[in-house]
Design a protein around this motif. Structure first.
Motif, PDB file in Angstrom:
ATOM      1  N   ILE A   1     -49.001  13.026 -11.554  1.00 38.00           N
ATOM      2  CA  ILE A   1     -47.573  13.008 -11.216  1.00 38.00           C
ATOM      3  C   ILE A   1     -47.239  11.837 -10.298  1.00 38.00           C
ATOM      4  CG2 ILE A   1     -47.915  14.719  -9.355  1.00 38.00           C
ATOM      5  CD1 ILE A   1     -44.996  15.666  -9.897  1.00 38.00           C
ATOM      6  N   LYS A   2     -46.171  11.127 -10.663  1.00 37.34           N
ATOM      7  CA  LYS A   2     -45.585  10.113  -9.784  1.00 37.34           C
ATOM      8  C   LYS A   2     -44.371  10.750  -9.131  1.00 37.34           C
ATOM      9  CE  LYS A   2     -42.101   7.313 -10.347  1.00 37.34           C
ATOM     10  NZ  LYS A   2     -41.466   7.122  -9.023  1.00 37.34           N
ATOM     11  N   PRO A   3     -44.399  10.955  -7.815  1.00 40.43           N
ATOM     12  CA  PRO A   3     -43.234  11.574  -7.183  1.00 40.43           C
ATOM     13  C   PRO A   3     -42.046  10.609  -7.073  1.00 40.43           C
ATOM     14  CG  PRO A   3     -44.945  11.113  -5.555  1.00 40.43           C
ATOM     15  CD  PRO A   3     -45.488  10.688  -6.890  1.00 40.43           C
ATOM     16  N   THR A   4     -40.914  11.130  -6.619  1.00 41.39           N
ATOM     17  CA  THR A   4     -39.727  10.301  -6.383  1.00 41.39           C
ATOM     18  C   THR A   4     -40.080   9.177  -5.412  1.00 41.39           C
ATOM     19  OG1 THR A   4     -38.482  12.364  -6.514  1.00 41.39           O
ATOM     20  CG2 THR A   4     -37.285  10.428  -5.739  1.00 41.39           C
ATOM     21  N   TYR A   5     -39.537   7.994  -5.646  1.00 35.96           N
ATOM     22  CA  TYR A   5     -39.778   6.862  -4.738  1.00 35.96           C
ATOM     23  C   TYR A   5     -39.315   7.243  -3.327  1.00 35.96           C
ATOM     24  CZ  TYR A   5     -39.631   2.185  -2.727  1.00 35.96           C
ATOM     25  OH  TYR A   5     -39.848   1.084  -1.919  1.00 35.96           O
ATOM     26  N   GLY A   6     -40.237   7.131  -2.366  1.00 33.73           N
ATOM     27  CA  GLY A   6     -39.909   7.489  -0.991  1.00 33.73           C
ATOM     28  C   GLY A   6     -40.454   8.840  -0.568  1.00 33.73           C
ATOM     29  N   ARG A   7     -41.017   9.593  -1.517  1.00 37.98           N
ATOM     30  CA  ARG A   7     -41.564  10.925  -1.223  1.00 37.98           C
ATOM     31  C   ARG A   7     -42.913  10.817  -0.500  1.00 37.98           C
ATOM     32  NH1 ARG A   7     -39.847  16.104  -0.389  1.00 37.98           N
ATOM     33  NH2 ARG A   7     -39.013  16.813  -2.386  1.00 37.98           N
ATOM     34  N   CYS A   8     -43.735   9.853  -0.929  1.00 38.48           N
ATOM     35  CA  CYS A   8     -45.033   9.599  -0.276  1.00 38.48           C
ATOM     36  C   CYS A   8     -44.965   8.253   0.436  1.00 38.48           C
ATOM     37  CB  CYS A   8     -46.165   9.545  -1.306  1.00 38.48           C
ATOM     38  SG  CYS A   8     -46.570  11.117  -2.050  1.00 38.48           S
TER      39      CYS A   8
ATOM     40  N   GLY B   1     -42.006  11.628 -12.290  1.00 39.92           N
ATOM     41  CA  GLY B   1     -42.462  11.780 -13.677  1.00 39.92           C
ATOM     42  C   GLY B   1     -43.868  12.342 -13.687  1.00 39.92           C
ATOM     43  N   ILE B   2     -44.167  13.184 -14.674  1.00 36.79           N
ATOM     44  CA  ILE B   2     -45.501  13.800 -14.749  1.00 36.79           C
ATOM     45  C   ILE B   2     -46.027  13.717 -16.174  1.00 36.79           C
ATOM     46  CG2 ILE B   2     -44.522  16.134 -15.118  1.00 36.79           C
ATOM     47  CD1 ILE B   2     -46.920  17.225 -13.451  1.00 36.79           C
ATOM     48  N   SER B   3     -47.323  13.437 -16.292  1.00 34.20           N
ATOM     49  CA  SER B   3     -47.976  13.439 -17.606  1.00 34.20           C
ATOM     50  C   SER B   3     -48.855  14.679 -17.697  1.00 34.20           C
ATOM     51  CB  SER B   3     -48.830  12.178 -17.776  1.00 34.20           C
ATOM     52  OG  SER B   3     -49.582  12.255 -18.971  1.00 34.20           O
ATOM     53  N   VAL B   4     -48.667  15.421 -18.797  1.00 31.74           N
ATOM     54  CA  VAL B   4     -49.425  16.658 -19.018  1.00 31.74           C
ATOM     55  C   VAL B   4     -50.194  16.517 -20.329  1.00 31.74           C
ATOM     56  CG1 VAL B   4     -49.226  19.155 -19.391  1.00 31.74           C
ATOM     57  CG2 VAL B   4     -47.641  18.002 -17.847  1.00 31.74           C
ATOM     58  N   PRO B   5     -51.514  16.801 -20.341  1.00 32.43           N
ATOM     59  CA  PRO B   5     -52.254  16.710 -21.608  1.00 32.43           C
ATOM     60  C   PRO B   5     -51.774  17.794 -22.573  1.00 32.43           C
ATOM     61  CG  PRO B   5     -53.639  17.664 -19.880  1.00 32.43           C
ATOM     62  CD  PRO B   5     -52.358  17.256 -19.227  1.00 32.43           C
ATOM     63  N   ALA B   6     -51.500  17.395 -23.815  1.00 31.69           N
ATOM     64  CA  ALA B   6     -50.866  18.357 -24.731  1.00 31.69           C
ATOM     65  C   ALA B   6     -51.548  18.471 -26.096  1.00 31.69           C
ATOM     66  CB  ALA B   6     -49.399  17.982 -24.923  1.00 31.69           C
ATOM     67  N   GLY B   7     -52.523  17.598 -26.369  1.00 32.90           N
ATOM     68  CA  GLY B   7     -53.167  17.686 -27.678  1.00 32.90           C
ATOM     69  C   GLY B   7     -54.201  16.594 -27.855  1.00 32.90           C
ATOM     70  N   LEU B   8     -54.844  16.599 -29.015  1.00 39.18           N
ATOM     71  CA  LEU B   8     -55.841  15.584 -29.360  1.00 39.18           C
ATOM     72  C   LEU B   8     -55.387  14.854 -30.611  1.00 39.18           C
ATOM     73  CD1 LEU B   8     -59.093  17.744 -28.974  1.00 39.18           C
ATOM     74  CD2 LEU B   8     -58.283  16.018 -27.370  1.00 39.18           C
ATOM     75  N   ASP B   9     -55.749  13.570 -30.734  1.00 41.80           N
ATOM     76  CA  ASP B   9     -55.444  12.853 -31.973  1.00 41.80           C
ATOM     77  C   ASP B   9     -56.557  13.121 -33.000  1.00 41.80           C
ATOM     78  OD1 ASP B   9     -57.591  11.218 -31.338  1.00 41.80           O
ATOM     79  OD2 ASP B   9     -56.470   9.344 -31.385  1.00 41.80           O
TER      80      ASP B   9
ATOM     81  N   GLN C   1     -44.841  13.345 -21.362  1.00 37.22           N
ATOM     82  CA  GLN C   1     -44.266  13.042 -20.052  1.00 37.22           C
ATOM     83  C   GLN C   1     -42.980  13.844 -19.836  1.00 37.22           C
ATOM     84  OE1 GLN C   1     -43.280   9.017 -17.677  1.00 37.22           O
ATOM     85  NE2 GLN C   1     -42.159   9.146 -19.582  1.00 37.22           N
ATOM     86  N   LEU C   2     -42.854  14.400 -18.651  1.00 34.23           N
ATOM     87  CA  LEU C   2     -41.599  15.020 -18.231  1.00 34.23           C
ATOM     88  C   LEU C   2     -41.033  14.215 -17.073  1.00 34.23           C
ATOM     89  CD1 LEU C   2     -42.704  18.747 -18.379  1.00 34.23           C
ATOM     90  CD2 LEU C   2     -40.670  17.858 -19.548  1.00 34.23           C
ATOM     91  N   ILE C   3     -39.751  13.912 -17.149  1.00 34.26           N
ATOM     92  CA  ILE C   3     -39.065  13.152 -16.093  1.00 34.26           C
ATOM     93  C   ILE C   3     -38.075  14.102 -15.424  1.00 34.26           C
ATOM     94  CG2 ILE C   3     -37.581  11.154 -15.604  1.00 34.26           C
ATOM     95  CD1 ILE C   3     -38.581  10.015 -18.370  1.00 34.26           C
ATOM     96  N   GLY C   4     -38.096  14.149 -14.093  1.00 40.35           N
ATOM     97  CA  GLY C   4     -37.250  15.110 -13.384  1.00 40.35           C
ATOM     98  C   GLY C   4     -36.143  14.463 -12.578  1.00 40.35           C
ATOM     99  N   ARG C   5     -35.320  15.311 -11.994  1.00 38.81           N
ATOM    100  CA  ARG C   5     -34.260  14.836 -11.100  1.00 38.81           C
ATOM    101  C   ARG C   5     -34.887  14.348  -9.795  1.00 38.81           C
ATOM    102  NH1 ARG C   5     -29.144  17.592 -11.518  1.00 38.81           N
ATOM    103  NH2 ARG C   5     -28.965  18.818 -13.428  1.00 38.81           N
TER     104      ARG C   5
END
Length: 495
Positions: A195-202, A446-454, A463-467
């Motif tokens: 997860i990449k937090p909102t700019y300024g969170r860390c 934004g967060i990347s979640v593993p969801a399957g295999l090729d 990827q999910l992008i949040g407020r």
């Protein structure tokens, strides 16, 4: 308990609290795994003495019953974070021998919470790269393989060492940084969560700067719950960083209910790229169906300026890099070139930088210096900044219309072989960031979640992008997606 290194943060924390295991045992298990995994080249500076000292202290703290969630948990630290008395090179030759006299805020917060540092992790030089092939330490290698093929694959970049170490169970979690996708892309390539937090969170204080308006630290973990636990420790206001935001940090883990009924999930039409592999398209559609089945409403949305994101990013990021990297001159710290008789200060700068910076860093510094130069500042840099504002507004408009999160692919492909993308065409490599850079330009989480295999058995991420500032809500949506996807694949051990 055997294979303690295979535990995640939450399970290890619970085992420590129950007295089933000690931090020293956990740490020794990880140190043994690290020593057996030199083929992955993930850990580049091992710190077993520091690790065991911190583990003993953590065990004492846990006995008193006053231990935060991260106490006693062994983690890796990306080489971009300054760590007191431990080499912190940003994977660059120019910082050879640099041992800071101070600790970055994020690594200090983790240490204060009792986390155990196992060592420093490989990365692309100055975080510039998408495949961990620009490191002075050599390539980091993914623990994954294509079927029965022995070709070495990239763990992604720039946080490639972090991704490889977490996926191969060398540590329970790791820190990463994300300037244009450097947490989310490697996480997707190696089947872990990032997860990449909102700019300024860390806080960015003590993290070697690449592009100051884009860089953000975040956790790379084995699952979403672990990401919530580690992120809480990494966040918080820091007066030493002027871009750090004074906002209370919620208990992210407590927000993981998995209930997303009534949430509106946006699907941006602009992310349907020409030539996108059918597998990625299919996974994206399946991800949307999973969220729908969990009670969310799927809404088609438009982010019209997306197509300009990559060119805008590759003007702004190098511009900021050329400014930030001007401090590496061989005068105060790091490497200094051997000078010939009669060489002056100009020759020292030139020779030091020529041999200290790798090709990719040199390329970006030259691009950055060019776009900031007098005749081109307005034509390139200022125009890119205006485009950035439009990209940010696209997201603001979508969120204002009631969208809670946006679902996209994390990467345009699965992991590729080391050396497959040649230096002859750097733009091919830059295209790896196509789905991730918008999030940095807009400063969003934004967060990347593993969801399957090729088809070749390699992980693919969504990827999910949040407020902005709503990491807790984003993590909960990711938790629901993770539960529905049920991704449990691990790489077969070959190293």
């Amino acid at each position: 308990m055997s294979d303690l290194n295979k535990l995640g943060l939450a399970d290890a924390r619970d085992a420590l609290r129950a007295g089933d295991v000690t931090s020293v045992e956990l740490t020794e298990s990880c140190l043994k795994a690290i020593d057996e995994a030199d083929a992955l080249n993930a850990f580049v500076h091992k710190t077993p003495e520091i690790a065991l000292e911190r583990a003993k202290a953590a065990d004492e703290r846990i006995k008193t019953g006053d231990a935060p969630s991260m106490c006693g948990l062994p983690i890796g630290i990306k080489d971009l974070f300054c760590t007191k008395g431990v080499p912190s090179q940003a994977a660059s030759k120019i910082l050879e021998g640099f041992k800071p006299e101070y600790e970055s805020t994020v690594s200090q917060q983790l240490a204060d919470a009792g986390a155990v540092m196992l060592g420093k992790l490989n990365m692309d030089e100055f975080a510039m790269g998408s495949s961990n092939e620009t490191s002075v330490y050599g390539n980091a290698v993914s623990p994954w393989r294509r079927g029965n093929d022995d070709a070495q694959l990239t763990p992604g970049g720039s946080s490639g060492g972090s991704a490889s170490a977490v996926a191969a169970d060398l540590c329970l979690a790791a820190t990463g940084t994300d300037t244009g996708g450097s947490i989310r892309q490697p996480a997707a390539f190696t089947g872990i969560t990032g997860i990449k937090p909102t700019y300024g969170r860390c806080s960015r204080w003590g993290i070697v700067a690449f592009a100051s308006s884009l860089d953000q630290a975040g956790p790379m973990t084995k699952n979403v719950r672990d990401a919530a636990i580690m992120l809480e420790t990494m966040c918080g206001h820091d007066p030493k960083d002027s871009t750090s935001t004074e906002l209370a940090v919620p208990n992210f883990e407590a927000m993981l209910t998995g209930d997303i009924k009534g949430k509106k999930i946006g699907i941006p039409k602009e992310y349907r790229m020409d030539g996108m592999p059918a597998e990625i398209e299919k996974l994206w559609a399946e991800g949307a169906e999973m969220l729908k089945a969990a009670g969310a409403e799927i809404v088609d949305i438009s982010l019209p300026h997306t197509k300009y994101a990559l060119p805008a990013y590759y003007v702004i990021a190098p511009a900021e890099a050329s400014s930030n990297l001007a401090r590496y001159d061989g005068v105060r710290y790091g490497r200094r070139a051997q000078l010939a008789q009669g060489d002056g200060i100009t020759e020292m700068y030139e020779k030091t930088r020529a041999e200290g910076f790798g090709h990719e860093v040199q390329r970006r510094v030259m691009i950055g210096t060019y776009v900031l130069s007098a005749g081109f500042y307005d034509a390139y840099y200022n125009r890119a900044r205006k485009v950035r504002t439009l990209i940010k507004k696209d997201f603001e408009d979508v969120f204002a219309a009631g969208i809670d999160a946006i679902l996209t692919p994390a990467t345009p492909s699965a992991s590729f072989g080391l050396g497959e993308m040649t230096e002859a065409d750097p733009v091919q490599m830059y295209l790896n960031d196509v789905f991730t850079v918008t999030v940095n330009l807009a400063g969003l989480p934004g967060i990347s979640v593993p969801a399957g295999l090729d088809q070749q058995g390699l992980p693919l991420g969504l990827q999910l992008i949040g407020r902005p500032w709503e990491e807790g809500d984003l993590l909960n949506t990711a938790y629901a997606l993770e539960s529905a996807a049920g991704f449990v694949a691990k790489p077969g051990k070959w190293w």
